[in-house]
Design an enzyme around this catalytic site. Structure first.
Site, PDB file in Angstrom:
ATOM      1  N   HIS A  61       0.846  -1.195   0.000  1.00 30.74           N
ATOM      2  CA  HIS A  61       0.000   0.000   0.000  1.00 30.74           C
ATOM      3  C   HIS A  61       0.883   1.247   0.000  1.00 30.74           C
ATOM      4  CE1 HIS A  61      -3.514  -2.249   1.802  1.00 30.74           C
ATOM      5  NE2 HIS A  61      -2.536  -2.984   2.296  1.00 30.74           N
ATOM      6  N   TYR A  62       0.292   2.393  -0.345  1.00 31.90           N
ATOM      7  CA  TYR A  62       0.893   3.639   0.108  1.00 31.90           C
ATOM      8  C   TYR A  62      -0.018   4.262   1.145  1.00 31.90           C
ATOM      9  CZ  TYR A  62      -1.809   6.336  -3.546  1.00 31.90           C
ATOM     10  OH  TYR A  62      -2.756   6.895  -4.349  1.00 31.90           O
ATOM     11  N   THR A  63       0.575   5.137   1.994  1.00 25.76           N
ATOM     12  CA  THR A  63      -0.228   5.706   3.080  1.00 25.76           C
ATOM     13  C   THR A  63      -1.226   6.742   2.559  1.00 25.76           C
ATOM     14  OG1 THR A  63       1.616   7.216   3.503  1.00 25.76           O
ATOM     15  CG2 THR A  63       1.421   5.303   4.945  1.00 25.76           C
ATOM     16  N   GLU A 126       2.476  -0.816   4.613  1.00 23.03           N
ATOM     17  CA  GLU A 126       2.153   0.556   4.204  1.00 23.03           C
ATOM     18  C   GLU A 126       3.460   1.287   3.897  1.00 23.03           C
ATOM     19  OE1 GLU A 126      -0.593   2.341   3.704  1.00 23.03           O
ATOM     20  OE2 GLU A 126      -2.189   1.128   4.605  1.00 23.03           O
ATOM     21  N   HIS A 168      -2.472  -3.207  -3.445  1.00 25.98           N
ATOM     22  CA  HIS A 168      -3.834  -3.054  -2.939  1.00 25.98           C
ATOM     23  C   HIS A 168      -4.807  -2.911  -4.116  1.00 25.98           C
ATOM     24  CE1 HIS A 168      -6.580  -0.978   0.295  1.00 25.98           C
ATOM     25  NE2 HIS A 168      -6.989  -2.177  -0.028  1.00 25.98           N
ATOM     26  N   ASP A 178      -3.445   2.318  -4.931  1.00 25.96           N
ATOM     27  CA  ASP A 178      -2.123   2.211  -4.321  1.00 25.96           C
ATOM     28  C   ASP A 178      -1.508   0.825  -4.480  1.00 25.96           C
ATOM     29  OD1 ASP A 178      -4.225   1.429  -2.441  1.00 25.96           O
ATOM     30  OD2 ASP A 178      -2.720   1.407  -0.847  1.00 25.96           O
TER      31      ASP A 178
HETATM   32 ZN   LIG Z   1      -4.038   0.570   0.515  1.00 29.40          ZN
END
Ligand SMILES: [Zn+2]
Length: 286
Positions: A61-63, A126, A168, A178
């Site tokens: 993921h990215y935040t 993340e 994700h 993301d």
């Molecule tokens: Zn995500």
């Protein structure tokens, strides 16, 4: 990407290596599973994996938030209902928030290879990046090196096959972007993390677009589903199919992410399928 309202709480544009927020008082700490995790900030948000399911997927993921403090607070505070096992900072530091044995809450409504409790089967990472809504910066090399090292350790410890290191957006194509098309999947694969083939060149010619009904659409949907994507086999290039193709492009053909199933997209998908180990082929779509 996270759900939440930290977004407007003051953008810290100076990219200094800030001290990490202190763990929340009274939260029980634990020994990190990864020897390269430098800090533990225990999150309150986790549960047990359903039916003792052992994780065999890594979900990246990215935040998607303007600052790292907000992201950590979001992932660790009671009541937000989100968490991840790890957070990888831009400077390469790795923070663990949930023990790998537990079920963290990062995937939301999602599906892959016929399974829809993705939180139970995965380890969530993340990666700190402001994301598409906040300018979407490149991922620094040091951060990617840390993600690679972290993933390699998890893959070894948990027996995660390369093709189950996913975005994700792969498991929730209609909701999520993301870690996005800037995420360097090719560099990851060069270091043995993730499944990747060189994308087929983009050539002139029509692709399959929204609204098309044909056998080639059905073939495309079947191929996407065989790889793992949650897409109904209808023969119609509907919005869902277009979103899945968009997610596929973000991951595997990032040079052009337009949701049009062009020749390059179709050929890239075929070569990915051809290079999957046969025993890992997803159950054909129902
Ligand atoms: Zn995500």
């Amino acid at each position: 990407m996270l759900i939440g309202s930290f977004a407007s709480a003051g953008i810290d544009s100076k990219r200094r290596a800030a001290p990490l927020p202190r763990p929340i008082a009274n939260m029980k700490t634990f020994t990190p599973d990864s020897s390269i995790a430098s800090d533990v900030i225990p999150s309150a948000n986790f549960g047990e994996r359903n039916k003792g399911r052992l994780p065999d997927m890594i979900l990246l993921h990215y935040t998607g938030m303007p600052d790292v403090e907000g992201a950590i607070a979001q992932l660790c505070t009671v009541g937000t209902d989100v968490s991840a096992h790890y957070i990888v900072l831009e400077d390469g530091r790795i923070v663990q928030c949930v023990p790998e044995a537990k079920r963290a809450w990062h995937a939301g409504v999602s599906s892959w290879a016929g399974e829809d409790d993705i939180n139970s089967c995965s380890i969530g990472i993340e990666i700190v990046n402001r994301g598409h809504d906040w300018g979407y910066p490149d991922y620094p090399r040091r951060q990617i090196a840390a993600v690679i090292a972290l993933c390699r350790g998890i893959m070894l410890r948990r027996n995660v096959p390369s093709h189950r290191v996913l975005a994700h957006s792969d498991v929730a194509p209609s909701r999520k972007k993301d870690p996005g098309e800037k995420f360097p999947w090719h560099s990851m694969a060069n270091s043995g993390v993730g499944h990747w083939v060189q994308p087929a060149p983009i050539v002139r010619g029509d692709g399959i677009k929204l609204g098309t009904i044909s056998d080639s659409v059905r073939d495309l949907q079947q191929a996407l589903a065989r790889y793992g994507y949650g897409v109904p086999i209808t023969g119609k290039y509907d919005t869902t199919t277009m979103e899945v193709v968009t997610a596929f492009q973000r991951h595997f053909r990032p040079l052009r992410v337009d949701g049009i199933a062009d020749h390059s997209t179709l050929v890239t998908l075929q070569s990915l399928l051809a290079s999957l180990p046969a025993e890992f082929m997803a159950v054909a779509a129902r």
